[in-house]
Design an enzyme around this catalytic site. Structure first.
Site, PDB file in Angstrom:
ATOM      1  N   HIS A 203       0.828  -1.209   0.000  1.00 47.03           N
ATOM      2  CA  HIS A 203       0.000   0.000   0.000  1.00 47.03           C
ATOM      3  C   HIS A 203       0.862   1.258   0.000  1.00 47.03           C
ATOM      4  CE1 HIS A 203      -3.793  -1.876   0.091  1.00 47.03           C
ATOM      5  NE2 HIS A 203      -3.802  -2.246   1.346  1.00 47.03           N
ATOM      6  N   CYS A 501       2.930  -4.705 -20.222  1.00 47.64           N
ATOM      7  CA  CYS A 501       2.026  -4.036 -19.287  1.00 47.64           C
ATOM      8  C   CYS A 501       2.480  -4.197 -17.847  1.00 47.64           C
ATOM      9  CB  CYS A 501       0.594  -4.552 -19.445  1.00 47.64           C
ATOM     10  SG  CYS A 501       0.397  -6.319 -19.126  1.00 47.64           S
TER      11      CYS A 501
END
Length: 569
Positions: A203, A501
């Protein structure tokens, strides 16, 4: 100084001035210098006290109430924050509100523990389970620790753990950061982030990108940094330099300013200096990201992660729910490409209705496209929803399958996609077997997309979220680049586009190498595209090929990066 996510060895080296340089995992954001301010440690749990059986129900209610209060506070913060930050905080609030956790706390109190120790013990058990699961789950341990600290503080009537406030802008240094803390960071006060633990998908890393802050995570040497120490944080190189001299700080600031000017000067479709086209696309993973992603100067979406529709649910979303969500994305990118990745469940994204709970090694188990073997209707419903949303849309909708391993899987997937009236079907190259047989895959579908995060993980047998293995997981590893070249050349031989990607696409310097290897499109976080576009515009295709050759010839990732950096200057 460029931006982008770059992993480096977790070690220390010595600068030319003799100062020890600390290394970790850079998450981009340029560089920043300032004094260190450390997060204060959480309050200690006091000595246990005896709970009489008659008082146990009230004590259990007090402990459960603390959990409910923490969940409510996080939801309030989420509502105030909005966007990606809100999604992160809401996920943490759901952990605090988990009824299984509350039941466990209640049982521990009834067994004789007081409220603080019951909370501590319950979180300890959940923590051990997540740590044993590894990968993405292990990185959620910091979230659990924060929830425990907040719940214990609440039940003891103590102040909540929080950010330091030295009264001046500072570089925040911590063992790790929880979403509740990171979400409250004020970029006007916090110059950069450095954490001892964490990985590129933590996070802290995610929210640092959202806030545009330079950050270095997984930096073990940061434990030695004390309050007030001046440091220079380079979020690109993944380095922290204590006590930098003014000249070094000024040079870093000048490089950042030069990078920003170059990025602002170049716009439009991606291309090299001699006009070779390279499509620049954005990665998209949640509805909250859509407005910002659609507003960025890009040619569409190169990776639309659809897992957000499936997570935290007991059963799969309906066709109608999915259709509405996809239609919103297609409308936002009208006239542009949208590459939809079908459900990538399993491994770090288990779903009760799609994955088995008894797999010994989920990363090597039934995940990605393989889940269709267990429940074919999951994929069938999703393709029907994508086709319904694409009908009448101006977006150029492509669909790709994750975790394709053999050509037969690509062929079957392409057939199923086209049976729904969707024109363009592709396969992701995330395992070495797919890269080695990319020519056969390309003959059976319309395009290939390389996921460098998983490809590195499987090529080096190293958990991609484990900061202690960052050197192996570095996208500059020549062996990984060799697999990229193999896939790109195989796709070109079949007349098929081959994109990247994974995180490698966000690094402006590495983007030159990828184009030199034959990659035709790059998909990254929206905030990274400007620097990648400017980097490509400054180098011709032959130059990119020369740089790619230097990277492939290097003995290791560090040498590859340095060789290309020197040659590209």
């Amino acid at each position: 100084m460029t931006t982008g996510t770059t992993t480096t060895a977790i070690t220390t080296t010595t600068s030319t001035a003799g100062t020890a340089v600390l290394h970790g995992i850079g998450t981009g954001g340029g560089s920043a210098a300032g004094p260190v301010a450390r997060m204060a440690p959480p309050s200690a749990v006091p000595a246990p006290r005896t709970v009489n059986p008659a008082d146990a129900p009230a004590e259990a209610a007090r402990a459960r109430g603390a959990l409910a209060w923490v969940a409510g506070e996080l939801e309030e913060r989420a509502a105030a924050a909005g966007g990606d930050t809100a999604a992160v905080l809401s996920a943490q609030a759901m952990m605090a509100a988990d009824p299984t956790l509350a039941d466990q706390v209640g049982e521990l109190v009834l067994g004789g523990l007081d409220a603080p120790h019951a909370l501590d013990e319950a979180f300890r058990a959940f923590r051990s389970s997540l740590q044993a699961a590894g990968g993405y789950f292990a990185e959620r341990v910091a979230d659990l620790d924060d929830l425990r600290d907040r719940a214990v503080a609440r039940v003891l009537g103590l102040p909540m753990p929080g950010l330091p406030d030295p009264g001046r802008p500072y570089v925040l240094v911590a063992d790790d950061l929880a979403p509740a803390d990171t979400a409250l960071l004020d970029p006007a006060k916090v110059l950069a982030l450095v954490t001892e633990r964490g990985g590129p998908t933590s996070h802290t890393a995610i929210l640092a990108k959202i806030l545009g802050l330079p950050a270095v995570v997984g930096c073990a040497g940061a434990a030695a940094l004390t309050d007030g120490t001046q440091v220079l944080v380079d979020g690109t190189a993944g380095t922290v330099l204590p006590d930098p001299d003014p000249e070094t700080v000024a040079a870093a600031a000048a490089r950042d300013e030069h990078r920003r000017r170059l990025s602002a000067q170049v716009g439009g479709p991606g291309r090299t200096a001699d006009g070779h086209p390279v499509k620049l696309l954005v990665n998209l993973g949640a509805p909250a990201e859509l407005p910002a992603a659609a507003a960025v100067d890009s040619e569409g979406v190169g990776l639309f992660r659809t897992e957000f529709l499936y997570l935290d649910r007991e059963k799969a979303p309906t066709r109608e729910e999915q259709t509405a969500a996809y239609r919103e994305v297609f409308a936002a990118f009208a006239g542009r490409r949208v590459v939809v990745r079908t459900l990538d469940a399993g491994a770090d994204k288990p779903l009760p209705f799609a994955t088995a709970s008894d797999e010994q090694n989920p990363a090597l188990g039934v995940r990605g496209l393989r889940t269709a073997r267990r429940d074919p209707q999951l994929l069938e419903t999703q393709l029907a929803a994508i086709a319904a949303a694409a009908h009448g849309s101006d977006a150029d909708v492509w669909v790709m399958a994750p975790m394709v391993s053999v050509p037969g899987e690509a062929a079957a997937f392409a057939e199923q996609v086209k049976a729904h009236g969707l024109r363009t079907a592709g396969a992701m190259v995330e395992v070495p077997a797919a890269a080695l047989r990319a020519g056969d895959l390309a003959r059976r579908c319309d395009f290939l997309s390389i996921g460098t995060n998983d490809l590195a993980q499987y090529a080096f047998a190293a958990d991609r979220t484990l900061s202690s293995l960052a050197e192996l997981l570095d996208p500059w590893q020549p062996a990984l680049l060799e697999l990229v070249r193999t896939a790109a050349e195989a796709g070109a031989a079949q007349g098929r586009p081959v994109g990247v990607c994974g995180e490698a696409a966000a690094d402006p310097l590495l983007a030159l190498v990828l184009v030199g290897l034959g990659v035709t499109s790059l998909s990254a976080a929206p905030g990274c595209l400007g620097d990648v576009r400017a980097s490509l515009a400054s180098h011709g295709l032959d130059d990119c090929r020369r740089l790619a050759g230097l990277a492939l010839a290097a003995p290791d990732a560090a040498a590859a990066r340095e060789a290309v950096r020197e040659a590209a200057a």
